[in-house]
Structure formats: C-alpha cells, structure tokens
Enzyme design. Sequence first.
Site, PDB file in Angstrom:
ATOM      1  N   LYS A 116      20.328   5.287  25.530  1.00 39.32           N
ATOM      2  CA  LYS A 116      19.727   6.624  25.687  1.00 39.32           C
ATOM      3  C   LYS A 116      18.531   6.589  26.628  1.00 39.32           C
ATOM      4  O   LYS A 116      18.393   7.420  27.509  1.00 39.32           O
ATOM      5  CB  LYS A 116      19.222   7.192  24.338  1.00 39.32           C
ATOM      6  N   ARG A 135      15.020  12.644  14.205  1.00 37.59           N
ATOM      7  CA  ARG A 135      15.674  11.519  13.524  1.00 37.59           C
ATOM      8  C   ARG A 135      15.850  11.788  12.044  1.00 37.59           C
ATOM      9  O   ARG A 135      16.479  10.984  11.358  1.00 37.59           O
ATOM     10  CB  ARG A 135      14.827  10.262  13.692  1.00 37.59           C
ATOM     11  N   ARG A 171      17.834  -7.658  25.125  1.00 35.72           N
ATOM     12  CA  ARG A 171      17.080  -6.669  25.920  1.00 35.72           C
ATOM     13  C   ARG A 171      15.667  -7.174  26.206  1.00 35.72           C
ATOM     14  O   ARG A 171      14.988  -7.705  25.337  1.00 35.72           O
ATOM     15  CB  ARG A 171      17.000  -5.346  25.162  1.00 35.72           C
ATOM     16  N   ARG A 219      10.957  -6.643  22.699  1.00 34.94           N
ATOM     17  CA  ARG A 219      10.294  -5.776  21.728  1.00 34.94           C
ATOM     18  C   ARG A 219      10.349  -6.411  20.350  1.00 34.94           C
ATOM     19  O   ARG A 219      11.367  -6.984  19.972  1.00 34.94           O
ATOM     20  CB  ARG A 219      10.991  -4.405  21.691  1.00 34.94           C
ATOM     21  N   ARG A 225      17.285  -1.069  11.625  1.00 35.67           N
ATOM     22  CA  ARG A 225      17.249   0.190  12.385  1.00 35.67           C
ATOM     23  C   ARG A 225      18.624   0.865  12.373  1.00 35.67           C
ATOM     24  O   ARG A 225      18.726   2.090  12.298  1.00 35.67           O
ATOM     25  CB  ARG A 225      16.800  -0.080  13.834  1.00 35.67           C
TER      26      ARG A 225
HETATM   27  P1  AMP Z   1      13.044   4.033  19.889  1.00 34.70           P
HETATM   28  O1  AMP Z   1      12.376   3.483  21.091  1.00 34.70           O
HETATM   29  O2  AMP Z   1      13.501   5.466  20.063  1.00 34.70           O
HETATM   30  O3  AMP Z   1      14.155   3.147  19.360  1.00 34.70           O
HETATM   31  O4  AMP Z   1      11.926   4.091  18.742  1.00 34.70           O
HETATM   32  C1  AMP Z   1      11.271   2.916  18.292  1.00 34.70           C
HETATM   33  C2  AMP Z   1      10.675   3.140  16.914  1.00 34.70           C
HETATM   34  O5  AMP Z   1       9.724   4.207  16.971  1.00 34.70           O
HETATM   35  C3  AMP Z   1      11.669   3.576  15.841  1.00 34.70           C
HETATM   36  O6  AMP Z   1      12.370   2.482  15.274  1.00 34.70           O
HETATM   37  C4  AMP Z   1      10.739   4.263  14.853  1.00 34.70           C
HETATM   38  O7  AMP Z   1       9.994   3.312  14.101  1.00 34.70           O
HETATM   39  C5  AMP Z   1       9.759   4.976  15.758  1.00 34.70           C
HETATM   40  N1  AMP Z   1      10.228   6.345  16.096  1.00 34.70           N
HETATM   41  C6  AMP Z   1      10.606   6.809  17.320  1.00 34.70           C
HETATM   42  N2  AMP Z   1      10.972   8.103  17.247  1.00 34.70           N
HETATM   43  C7  AMP Z   1      10.824   8.460  15.945  1.00 34.70           C
HETATM   44  C8  AMP Z   1      11.059   9.668  15.220  1.00 34.70           C
HETATM   45  N3  AMP Z   1      11.545  10.768  15.823  1.00 34.70           N
HETATM   46  N4  AMP Z   1      10.780   9.673  13.884  1.00 34.70           N
HETATM   47  C9  AMP Z   1      10.299   8.588  13.272  1.00 34.70           C
HETATM   48  N5  AMP Z   1      10.068   7.407  13.878  1.00 34.70           N
HETATM   49  C10 AMP Z   1      10.332   7.341  15.207  1.00 34.70           C
END
Ligand code: AMP
Length: 216
Positions: free
Chosen positions: A13, A88, A127, A160, A171
């Site tokens: 994404k 989410r 990654r 990361r 996750r």
């Molecule tokens: P991502 O880069 O989108 O995979 O986000 C990394 C981490 O940020 C996730 O595993 C969550 O811990 C937190 N996070 C990102 N977006 C959200 C959201 N909309 N609601 C809650 N936690 C979020």
Amino acid sequence: MRLLFFGPPGVGKGTQAKLLSGILGIPHISTGDMLRNAVAKGTELGRKAKSIMDSGGLVRDDLMVGIVRDEISGAGARDGFILDGFPRTLAQAKTLTALFDDLGIDDFKVINFVVDDEEVVRRLSSRLVCPQDGAIFNGLMDGLSAGQRCPRCGGTLMQREDDREETVRKRLHVYHNTTKPLIEYYQDAGVVVRLNGVGRIEDVLVELKQLVKEPE
Ligand code: AMP
C-alpha cells in the site's frame, strides 16, 4: 480523487501510494508514517505510540482520529488524497464517515489490496527502509542489507522494529480480526474495488491506475 488504501501490512500500500500520489499530484496520508515521524521527533504522540507500534498492536482510536482529521481537512487535501493505513477499526471508520459528511465528501473509492499471509511474512522480513527519504527496498531482490547506504539519498538503511517475524504475525492477526471486517462496512456502500497485490511493483501500479481511472 479520494482513495482509501486497504489491506494487510506488507501488501504494498505504502509503495503504491507514494507512486500514485506523485502521478496524481495529491497527498499521500499515511498514519503509519505520521506515527513514525512523531516517534522520531519524540513528541507526546510519539511517546504514547512507540511501544504499541513496536509490539504490532493498534494505537488508540482517539489519538489516530485527531491526526487524520487535521490532514484531511487541511488545504493540501482539498483536491483529493490517498489515505493509507486508516481506518483500521470500526470506530475509526465511523468517525471517518462523520468527517466526510462534515466536509461534504461523498465520492471516494476503497482499494482493497489482496495478498496471502505467507507472502506478507516473506516480504516484510526482507523489507528495508531509509529513515531519511522514506524509500522502501526489498533486501533480497535489491541486494541490500540493514546498515548499508540508501542508493537514493545515502541515508542508513534499517529494518523496522515491527517487521520482525513474530511481530509481523501479530500485525496480521490484528488485521484479520479488527481491520479486515471493515471491508464489509464499505462494501455495503458499493465503493470497494479489489487489487491483486502480488507481482512486480510496476505491474501492480498499471492495474491500480486502471482501477482509479475516472470515466472520460
Ligand atoms: P503501518 O505503517 O500502516 O503498517 O503502521 C505501523 C503501525 O502504526 C501499526 O502497526 C500500528 O501500530 C500503528 N498505526 C498506523 N495506523 C494506525 C491506525 N489507523 N490505528 C491504529 N494504529 C495505527
């Protein structure tokens, strides 16, 4: 054009959102990137979010809703945006609906990126990200490893914290239990289109551009 990018972690994404945002000239609003910035800067939000993110859990809805509201109602997003990583949870989806109502937004599409779990684990465990310019690489395919220089800007590549295998599995669990069911919320509104996330980045982008093409 207003797009919500939906799908499991590691589906591509963020990579596709960055490319499409450049092509369409609309901002890429990534809640994950915003949180990582907050962590890097040591803000109050960053301090609250860090341990939750590192463990693969979800940051509290009230914290998330505030940052998304500011971005979407800002002048930069007037002509459109790509929202990546939000909503989410059902509470976030309902708040977003209310925000769209307030802002008079009724035209948006949800792009549902699909890929299987084992492919996600494979991709995320190799990654690498550059904290300096946000570039994303696949260590195996690009022949790079953590600690090496970013080929684009010279920053130091890193893995990361939440891309370690056991955290990726957590996750994915959170995605299947809490986030995936939201697709039904949007399916009822008839705004969901499916995109196969497996394949070369350029090929997925061709498909994506086709899906978001506005009728002539
Ligand atoms: P991502 O880069 O989108 O995979 O986000 C990394 C981490 O940020 C996730 O595993 C969550 O811990 C937190 N996070 C990102 N977006 C959200 C959201 N909309 N609601 C809650 N936690 C979020």
